[in-house]
Scaffold this active site. Structure first.
Site, mmCIF file in Angstrom:
data_model
loop_
_atom_site.group_PDB
_atom_site.id
_atom_site.type_symbol
_atom_site.label_atom_id
_atom_site.label_comp_id
_atom_site.label_asym_id
_atom_site.label_seq_id
_atom_site.Cartn_x
_atom_site.Cartn_y
_atom_site.Cartn_z
ATOM 1 N N ASN A 9 43.082 41.564 35.893
ATOM 2 C CA ASN A 9 41.748 41.940 35.426
ATOM 3 C C ASN A 9 41.906 43.213 34.600
ATOM 4 O O ASN A 9 42.086 44.294 35.144
ATOM 5 C CB ASN A 9 40.834 42.172 36.635
ATOM 6 N N TRP A 10 41.847 43.043 33.288
ATOM 7 C CA TRP A 10 42.094 44.194 32.404
ATOM 8 C C TRP A 10 40.921 45.161 32.373
ATOM 9 O O TRP A 10 41.028 46.247 31.800
ATOM 10 C CB TRP A 10 42.396 43.708 30.983
ATOM 11 N N LYS A 11 39.789 44.745 32.926
ATOM 12 C CA LYS A 11 38.577 45.567 32.917
ATOM 13 C C LYS A 11 38.263 46.018 31.483
ATOM 14 O O LYS A 11 38.542 45.274 30.537
ATOM 15 C CB LYS A 11 38.714 46.739 33.902
ATOM 16 N N HIS A 97 32.513 40.826 40.884
ATOM 17 C CA HIS A 97 33.357 42.011 41.057
ATOM 18 C C HIS A 97 32.491 43.179 41.528
ATOM 19 O O HIS A 97 31.350 43.340 41.075
ATOM 20 C CB HIS A 97 34.061 42.361 39.742
ATOM 21 N N GLU A 99 32.484 46.186 40.789
ATOM 22 C CA GLU A 99 32.004 47.072 39.706
ATOM 23 C C GLU A 99 30.765 46.471 39.033
ATOM 24 O O GLU A 99 29.847 47.193 38.652
ATOM 25 C CB GLU A 99 33.141 47.319 38.701
ATOM 26 N N GLU A 169 38.473 42.048 47.727
ATOM 27 C CA GLU A 169 38.801 43.351 47.149
ATOM 28 C C GLU A 169 38.026 44.441 47.880
ATOM 29 O O GLU A 169 36.857 44.719 47.535
ATOM 30 C CB GLU A 169 38.409 43.383 45.669
ATOM 31 N N GLY A 175 41.408 50.875 42.551
ATOM 32 C CA GLY A 175 41.672 51.998 41.663
ATOM 33 C C GLY A 175 41.929 53.311 42.384
ATOM 34 O O GLY A 175 41.943 54.374 41.760
ATOM 35 N N SER A 215 44.496 48.152 44.337
ATOM 36 C CA SER A 215 45.740 48.935 44.293
ATOM 37 C C SER A 215 46.978 48.112 44.640
ATOM 38 O O SER A 215 47.938 48.627 45.212
ATOM 39 C CB SER A 215 45.632 50.169 45.189
ATOM 40 N N GLY A 237 44.740 47.927 37.459
ATOM 41 C CA GLY A 237 45.603 48.851 36.719
ATOM 42 C C GLY A 237 47.007 48.328 36.434
ATOM 43 O O GLY A 237 47.505 48.434 35.301
HETATM 44 P P1 13P Z 1 43.181 48.067 40.869
HETATM 45 O O1 13P Z 1 44.353 47.094 40.979
HETATM 46 O O2 13P Z 1 43.243 48.926 39.660
HETATM 47 O O3 13P Z 1 42.950 48.796 42.143
HETATM 48 O O4 13P Z 1 41.881 47.136 40.643
HETATM 49 C C1 13P Z 1 41.673 46.055 41.467
HETATM 50 C C2 13P Z 1 40.565 45.259 40.905
HETATM 51 O O5 13P Z 1 39.420 45.682 40.906
HETATM 52 C C3 13P Z 1 40.897 43.958 40.310
HETATM 53 O O6 13P Z 1 39.752 43.232 40.021
#
Ligand code: 13P
Length: 254
Positions: A9-11, A97, A99, A169, A175, A215, A237
């Protein structure tokens, strides 16, 4: 056998040029050293998707979106519909997600509309769930996540539920560099599988891929993926670098 999947997930990261480079690198590394038993998925920002689809070999790397609109089409400025996502050649869409739930009001009612549209357009939803830190500290994470299921994906027909991929998650691990322990991940995944079995039967539960996210990186993937109920990862990330992403993809190897 349920599918093993590692999805990136590149966000909201990378320019189109940078994203295409990353996709090219991921593709080359998967072709060279990927685990053939693991489905690799990359989920770039919307504007990158068409380019990424044309770069990767769809037999080896699938592409997904990070969201889709809750309406099929029309006067919704700035939205991208499930049908549009599908028309790019993408196969997956991340929905729910944390977020999106937190910053963009993707509540259960909105998610149900998005899930229905994604499924109607032949996309595979990667449905995210997970609890905030306060819930984990109170020890009520199982009830919290089960309620997320009950309000959304447990309302689907069995036929549609079978099309989903689930990603657990924990919000406190996203993150933060603070991953769930291997035992915490296994415990939650086993709980979720048993909740699915209760709802749709054991055969459906055994066929459902449940990914871990939060993470996850090259140094902890192996231990996380060694758990019987962890079927892969949703990576933030560490998916922005082809080397670390591929090290995670290869985390299933002994
Ligand atoms: P990180 O791997 O950066 O913690 O993010 C996880 C995530 O939200 C994947 O959708």
């Amino acid at each position: 056998m349920r599918k093993k999947i590692v999805a990136g997930n590149w966000k909201c990261n990378t320019t189109v040029q940078g994203g295409l480079e990353l996709a090219k690198d991921v593709m080359a590394k998967v072709a060279e050293s990927g685990d053939p038993e693991v489905q690799v998925v990359v989920c770039p920002p919307f504007v990158h998707i068409t380019g990424v689809v044309s770069i990767v070999d769809g037999n080896q790397v699938k592409v997904g979106a990070q969201n889709c609109a809750a309406e099929p089409k029309g006067a919704f400025t700035g939205e991208v519909s499930a049908e549009m996502v599908k028309s790019t050649g993408a196969d997956y869409v991340i929905l729910g997600h944390s977020e999106r739930r937190e910053y963009y009001a993707d509540n259960s009612a909105v998610l149900n509309k998005k899930l229905a549209l994604a499924l109607a357009n032949g996309l595979t939803p990667i449905y995210c769930c997970g609890e905030p830190l306060a819930i984990r500290e109170a020890g009520t994470q199982n009830e919290y996540v089960k309620k997320q299921f009950e309000e959304t994906i447990f309302q689907l027909s069995e036929e549609d539920f079978r099309k989903l991929v689930i990603a657990y998650e924990p919000i406190w691990a996203i993150g933060t560099g603070k991953t769930a322990s291997s035992a915490q991940a296994q415990e939650m995944h086993a709980f979720l599988r048993s909740a699915i079995a209760e709802k749709f039967g054991d055969e459906v539960a055994q066929a459902t891929s449940i990914l871990y996210g939060g993470s996850c990186n090259a140094s902890n993937a192996k231990e996380l993926f060694a758990n019987p109920d962890v079927d892969g990862g949703l990576i933030g990330g560490a998916s922005l670098d082809a080397v670390s992403f591929l090290a995670i993809v290869n985390g299933f190897r002994a």
